[in-house]
Design an enzyme around this catalytic site. Sequence first.
Site, mmCIF file in Angstrom:
data_model
loop_
_atom_site.group_PDB
_atom_site.id
_atom_site.type_symbol
_atom_site.label_atom_id
_atom_site.label_comp_id
_atom_site.label_asym_id
_atom_site.label_seq_id
_atom_site.Cartn_x
_atom_site.Cartn_y
_atom_site.Cartn_z
ATOM 1 N N SER A 141 0.851 -1.182 0.000
ATOM 2 C CA SER A 141 0.000 0.000 0.000
ATOM 3 C C SER A 141 0.886 1.231 0.000
ATOM 4 O O SER A 141 2.062 1.159 0.386
ATOM 5 C CB SER A 141 -0.889 0.002 1.254
ATOM 6 O OG SER A 141 -1.511 1.258 1.442
ATOM 7 N N TYR A 154 -2.282 -0.381 10.450
ATOM 8 C CA TYR A 154 -2.196 -0.732 9.028
ATOM 9 C C TYR A 154 -0.859 -0.309 8.430
ATOM 10 O O TYR A 154 -0.182 -1.100 7.753
ATOM 11 C CB TYR A 154 -3.350 -0.065 8.282
ATOM 12 C CG TYR A 154 -3.414 -0.401 6.814
ATOM 13 C CD1 TYR A 154 -3.663 -1.705 6.389
ATOM 14 C CD2 TYR A 154 -3.259 0.588 5.844
ATOM 15 C CE1 TYR A 154 -3.750 -2.014 5.041
ATOM 16 C CE2 TYR A 154 -3.344 0.283 4.498
ATOM 17 C CZ TYR A 154 -3.581 -1.008 4.094
ATOM 18 O OH TYR A 154 -3.660 -1.314 2.755
#
Length: 282
Positions: A141, A154
């Site tokens: 990501s 995250y």
Amino acid sequence: MNNKTAIVTGTSSGFGLSTTIELAQKGFTVIAAMRNSHKSSSLLQEASKHGVESKIIVFELDVTNEQSILSFQTRVLDEFGRVDVLVNNAGFAGAGFVEEVSMDEYRNQFETNVFGVFAVTKAFLPLMRKQNRGCIINVSSISGKVAFPGLSPYSASKHAIEGWSESLRLEMLPFGVKVVLIEPGSYKTNIWSTGKQVAQESLQSDSPYQEYMMSIEKYIAEGENSFGDPLDVAKKIAEIATTEKPDLRYPIGRGVKTTIFLKNLLPWRLWEKIIINKLFKK
């Protein structure tokens, strides 16, 4: 190509579902791994729509469960005997401010996004090494390159995957196995639906971070119309899977390359001022 086998984890929705379809369309036999096979209806409907249902086999796999991984590994080896592509996509996004995120929530985030990737990859590394070929694509990501407030679970998990993938690529290149990172920005997937329960703590009226978190939520909501189509990421993954000499990293999505470039270019004090001014407006 007709005999090539790909594994994709987390295929019940989002990137995983679309990637499964794309790889099947390119001639792969795709082992679509998901924690609960009862959630396979969307995938199978999409496969039928594209005429590739015969190329997709749904297997159950909980990437956080050692026995589940062992059973999955045994079944794949027994039924197929080869793995040409492994797409580590299973994951979720935990959110919240560090003070209010419990250690159990951090551990749960890492069990799926980090240790799950490690374990599934290790299950098939010996086979790929012996084959002297293979491609491992880890879905990272932009959060693995650029950290934002309120997303530490995250972001930390994706930073871990970035460093681990660098090491693994250098280890496996002499054995003909390629390791690749794809780094999507904001896309229209349901990855945040699980993490929202973590963020709720920081949205409560008695939280010292409520105003800050609300500002972040507002910023994200205002940008939702510009979120990308997950199919673009799936197409890129399928392209990487059929590339002879892929790069290590593939940032993808609106503004992703620019954001990473600026974060690396600007002095930290200027960078943090930009982020705070953008995300925390009183």
